[in-house]
Design an enzyme around this catalytic site. Sequence first.
Site, PDB file in Angstrom:
ATOM      1  N   LYS A 186      45.094  26.673  49.868  1.00  0.00           N
ATOM      2  CA  LYS A 186      44.913  26.297  49.251  1.00  0.00           C
ATOM      3  C   LYS A 186      44.838  26.230  47.882  1.00  0.00           C
ATOM      4  O   LYS A 186      44.409  27.801  47.095  1.00  0.00           O
ATOM      5  CB  LYS A 186      43.206  25.764  49.474  1.00  0.00           C
ATOM      6  CG  LYS A 186      42.676  24.597  48.891  1.00  0.00           C
ATOM      7  CD  LYS A 186      41.130  25.288  47.676  1.00  0.00           C
ATOM      8  CE  LYS A 186      40.928  25.645  46.627  1.00  0.00           C
ATOM      9  NZ  LYS A 186      41.564  25.008  45.612  1.00  0.00           N
ATOM     10  N   GLY A 237      40.740  35.249  43.191  1.00  0.00           N
ATOM     11  CA  GLY A 237      40.095  34.411  41.624  1.00  0.00           C
ATOM     12  C   GLY A 237      38.938  35.530  41.009  1.00  0.00           C
ATOM     13  O   GLY A 237      39.654  36.292  41.034  1.00  0.00           O
ATOM     14  N   SER A 238      37.521  34.697  41.276  1.00  0.00           N
ATOM     15  CA  SER A 238      37.608  34.878  39.417  1.00  0.00           C
ATOM     16  C   SER A 238      36.463  35.846  40.293  1.00  0.00           C
ATOM     17  O   SER A 238      35.406  34.946  41.288  1.00  0.00           O
ATOM     18  CB  SER A 238      36.321  34.107  38.872  1.00  0.00           C
ATOM     19  OG  SER A 238      36.034  33.072  39.154  1.00  0.00           O
ATOM     20  N   THR A 241      32.975  33.283  41.345  1.00  0.00           N
ATOM     21  CA  THR A 241      33.271  32.332  42.881  1.00  0.00           C
ATOM     22  C   THR A 241      34.079  33.777  44.101  1.00  0.00           C
ATOM     23  O   THR A 241      33.434  33.087  45.184  1.00  0.00           O
ATOM     24  CB  THR A 241      35.003  31.946  42.517  1.00  0.00           C
ATOM     25  OG1 THR A 241      35.240  31.365  41.206  1.00  0.00           O
ATOM     26  CG2 THR A 241      34.809  30.419  43.978  1.00  0.00           C
ATOM     27  N   GLY A 242      34.058  34.254  43.447  1.00  0.00           N
ATOM     28  CA  GLY A 242      33.763  35.514  44.965  1.00  0.00           C
ATOM     29  C   GLY A 242      33.093  35.673  45.175  1.00  0.00           C
ATOM     30  O   GLY A 242      32.479  36.483  46.926  1.00  0.00           O
ATOM     31  N   GLU A 260      39.987  39.124  45.856  1.00  0.00           N
ATOM     32  CA  GLU A 260      40.848  39.960  44.796  1.00  0.00           C
ATOM     33  C   GLU A 260      40.244  39.010  43.349  1.00  0.00           C
ATOM     34  O   GLU A 260      40.890  38.056  43.064  1.00  0.00           O
ATOM     35  CB  GLU A 260      42.810  39.298  44.867  1.00  0.00           C
ATOM     36  CG  GLU A 260      43.324  40.616  45.988  1.00  0.00           C
ATOM     37  CD  GLU A 260      43.441  41.643  46.266  1.00  0.00           C
ATOM     38  OE1 GLU A 260      42.990  42.355  44.746  1.00  0.00           O
ATOM     39  OE2 GLU A 260      43.691  42.447  47.006  1.00  0.00           O
ATOM     40  N   CYS A 296      44.806  39.262  36.387  1.00  0.00           N
ATOM     41  CA  CYS A 296      44.148  40.428  36.410  1.00  0.00           C
ATOM     42  C   CYS A 296      44.261  42.351  36.380  1.00  0.00           C
ATOM     43  O   CYS A 296      43.027  42.583  36.143  1.00  0.00           O
ATOM     44  CB  CYS A 296      43.728  40.097  38.150  1.00  0.00           C
ATOM     45  SG  CYS A 296      45.305  40.689  39.438  1.00  0.00           S
ATOM     46  N   GLU A 397      36.510  40.032  30.684  1.00  0.00           N
ATOM     47  CA  GLU A 397      37.395  39.227  30.675  1.00  0.00           C
ATOM     48  C   GLU A 397      38.469  37.912  30.705  1.00  0.00           C
ATOM     49  O   GLU A 397      37.195  37.100  30.381  1.00  0.00           O
ATOM     50  CB  GLU A 397      37.429  39.325  32.733  1.00  0.00           C
ATOM     51  CG  GLU A 397      39.685  39.075  33.094  1.00  0.00           C
ATOM     52  CD  GLU A 397      39.400  38.748  34.309  1.00  0.00           C
ATOM     53  OE1 GLU A 397      38.728  37.471  34.927  1.00  0.00           O
ATOM     54  OE2 GLU A 397      40.755  38.744  34.739  1.00  0.00           O
TER      55      GLU A 397
HETATM   56  P1  NAD Z   1      38.751  30.910  40.223  1.00  0.00           P
HETATM   57  O1  NAD Z   1      37.773  31.420  40.614  1.00  0.00           O
HETATM   58  O2  NAD Z   1      38.198  29.541  39.401  1.00  0.00           O
HETATM   59  O3  NAD Z   1      39.508  29.751  41.123  1.00  0.00           O
HETATM   60  C1  NAD Z   1      40.184  30.545  41.649  1.00  0.00           C
HETATM   61  C2  NAD Z   1      40.364  29.605  43.537  1.00  0.00           C
HETATM   62  O4  NAD Z   1      39.114  28.845  43.765  1.00  0.00           O
HETATM   63  C3  NAD Z   1      40.806  28.524  43.148  1.00  0.00           C
HETATM   64  O5  NAD Z   1      41.744  28.013  43.771  1.00  0.00           O
HETATM   65  C4  NAD Z   1      38.699  27.414  42.778  1.00  0.00           C
HETATM   66  O6  NAD Z   1      39.607  25.729  43.227  1.00  0.00           O
HETATM   67  C5  NAD Z   1      38.602  28.120  44.046  1.00  0.00           C
HETATM   68  N1  NAD Z   1      37.439  27.730  43.989  1.00  0.00           N
HETATM   69  C6  NAD Z   1      36.339  27.383  42.684  1.00  0.00           C
HETATM   70  N2  NAD Z   1      35.431  27.895  42.846  1.00  0.00           N
HETATM   71  C7  NAD Z   1      35.431  27.358  44.879  1.00  0.00           C
HETATM   72  C8  NAD Z   1      34.110  27.112  45.503  1.00  0.00           C
HETATM   73  N3  NAD Z   1      32.905  27.316  44.597  1.00  0.00           N
HETATM   74  N4  NAD Z   1      34.120  27.824  46.991  1.00  0.00           N
HETATM   75  C9  NAD Z   1      35.978  28.166  47.801  1.00  0.00           C
HETATM   76  N5  NAD Z   1      36.801  28.347  46.276  1.00  0.00           N
HETATM   77  C10 NAD Z   1      36.238  27.980  45.454  1.00  0.00           C
HETATM   78  O7  NAD Z   1      39.585  31.885  39.258  1.00  0.00           O
HETATM   79  P2  NAD Z   1      40.904  30.863  38.480  1.00  0.00           P
HETATM   80  O8  NAD Z   1      40.760  30.689  37.506  1.00  0.00           O
HETATM   81  O9  NAD Z   1      41.510  30.223  39.496  1.00  0.00           O
HETATM   82  O10 NAD Z   1      42.081  32.433  38.202  1.00  0.00           O
HETATM   83  C11 NAD Z   1      40.837  33.611  37.345  1.00  0.00           C
HETATM   84  C12 NAD Z   1      40.816  34.688  37.839  1.00  0.00           C
HETATM   85  O11 NAD Z   1      41.520  35.204  39.182  1.00  0.00           O
HETATM   86  C13 NAD Z   1      40.451  35.740  37.119  1.00  0.00           C
HETATM   87  O12 NAD Z   1      39.734  36.923  36.908  1.00  0.00           O
HETATM   88  C14 NAD Z   1      41.634  36.983  37.885  1.00  0.00           C
HETATM   89  O13 NAD Z   1      41.208  38.349  37.341  1.00  0.00           O
HETATM   90  C15 NAD Z   1      41.357  36.898  39.445  1.00  0.00           C
HETATM   91  N6  NAD Z   1      43.068  37.155  39.691  1.00  0.00           N
HETATM   92  C16 NAD Z   1      42.636  38.467  40.146  1.00  0.00           C
HETATM   93  C17 NAD Z   1      43.824  39.379  41.522  1.00  0.00           C
HETATM   94  C18 NAD Z   1      43.489  40.222  41.545  1.00  0.00           C
HETATM   95  O14 NAD Z   1      44.394  40.264  42.885  1.00  0.00           O
HETATM   96  N7  NAD Z   1      42.800  41.142  41.799  1.00  0.00           N
HETATM   97  C19 NAD Z   1      45.115  37.953  40.899  1.00  0.00           C
HETATM   98  C20 NAD Z   1      45.259  36.962  40.240  1.00  0.00           C
HETATM   99  C21 NAD Z   1      43.804  36.929  39.641  1.00  0.00           C
END
Ligand code: NAD
Length: 499
Positions: A186, A237-238, A241-242, A260, A296, A397
Amino acid sequence: MSTQTADPIARYVTGHDFRMLIGGDLVAAADGATTETIDPSTGQVLTSVPCAGSDDVQRAFEAADRAQPGWEALGVDGRAEVFARYSEAIAGAKERLAMLDAVDGGMPYRAMLVDVEISRANLRDWPGLVRWHGGRTIPASPGNLHYTTSRPYGVVGKILAYNHPLMFAVTRILGALIAGNAVIIKPAPQVPLSALVLGELAREIFPPGVFNVLTGGAEVGDAIVTHPGIRRIGFTGSVATGLKIQQRAATTAVKHLSLELGGKNPMIVFPDADLDRAIDGAVNGMNFGVCAGQSCGSNSRTYVHRDIYDDFVGRVAERLEAMRVAPAYGDDVDMGPVVSSAHLEHVMGLVESGREQGARLVTGGGRANGSTPPDGYYVEPTLFADVDMGMDIGSKEIFGPVMSMAAWNEIDEVVAAANDTDLGLTAAVWTNDLHCAHRVADRLEAGYVWINDSARHYWGTPFGGVKNSGLGREESTEEYDSYMVQKTVHTVMREPRLS
Ligand code: NAD
């Protein structure tokens, strides 16, 4: 729309029917729902894509579950052949894929071409990395045989962040696939287009059901996370959300999660460092030109020794001022926009807080204008100096083109300051004193530490964070192992029967 923007959009987006890949079929959402995707360079709607729901997750799960045993039975060599054909297909669609990320995500076309090449390199390298990577034999009792072996989980869910749309949609699933799992990916809702085109390409190459692409936002993400049959979830992701995913996953089954997450990464510059290279490292490590600092791994907290601080600040500022901020698909662009109007607000809010809380704004700080389209989400490359890292710009961040710099005097103080955060993804140390470099690297609370380097990922070495930056490691055999479940087999030997 200007002619410059009209061309790639007319060529690759307008009139194209973007569909999800489920079980080898290109489909709309079961309930027909769609969602719009926007061009951050202009703020204009590009097109609509399917918005999947839980019925689509169920369909994808059933297809993946059916396909997985056959995929596993191919073995690494059989899967490697599929990877090679997929890589060729990606090469054939290179310009289109890179341009889709530029129009959909605002990342400069040139940088996205590099992401395509990284994706192809990963497709080439994964099979070789794991071909002879096996279990262990353990002398647990005399005369008997004890060994470990591994099997894939089955169906893996991969939920992705937006900052490298195509590259994440290719590379972040390869460890799971080469291990013999079927996957459901996704992409982030801001950038669905390149993943949907990857689905079209994969349809011709992967056995139906091995590779599924669902588009949509948090709701479909949650349906993947809580599906009882999907026991392995990979998430990028963030932190917020994690944390939510950890809770939600636990409501239906015991699951293996890898996370991640975000970073607020320190770079520490010692007075003996090669200054030219360190300045390059500070600027390149922010990933301005790849994703407007939305990375990130960006070194968003830079600590520079007092003796070289003023010079360093001045020279970094010059570099930032020379950057051309422009639509992501032009030739003349050093940095594109950020991904969405909501994210623009987030970044500008933090920039404003930096001003209010008393940091010294050296350059930038505004919405980039001039030649950029007025409704695009542009931010000037921004440098704050004399930042107290307790301020919001030093502790949260930003995920944008904003650097915070501070001077330091004592090693113990700067190491303590670098570690004074809940995050711990990357860190960088710049010095020519190797003893000092390794001592400091050892003390930094981060999962990936560069000495005299920044930003670059060395594939084959484990990447991932400590503390709230994540769980698990990618880009290495550690990632491969994490997509397998281990089994230990004990064989008890009788005395040999002699004739
Ligand atoms: P986000 O957490 O908003 O979204 C990431 C993904 O999660 C999207 O596909 C989103 O639709 C999905 N999502 C959102 N809510 C969800 C839920 N409740 N259940 C399941 N899935 C859900 O993050 P973003 O804004 O897309 O990305 C930015 C963040 O990602 C930053 O914090 C960045 O540091 C991090 N990031 C980390 C790495 C790494 O390798 N450590 C790499 C890239 C980005």
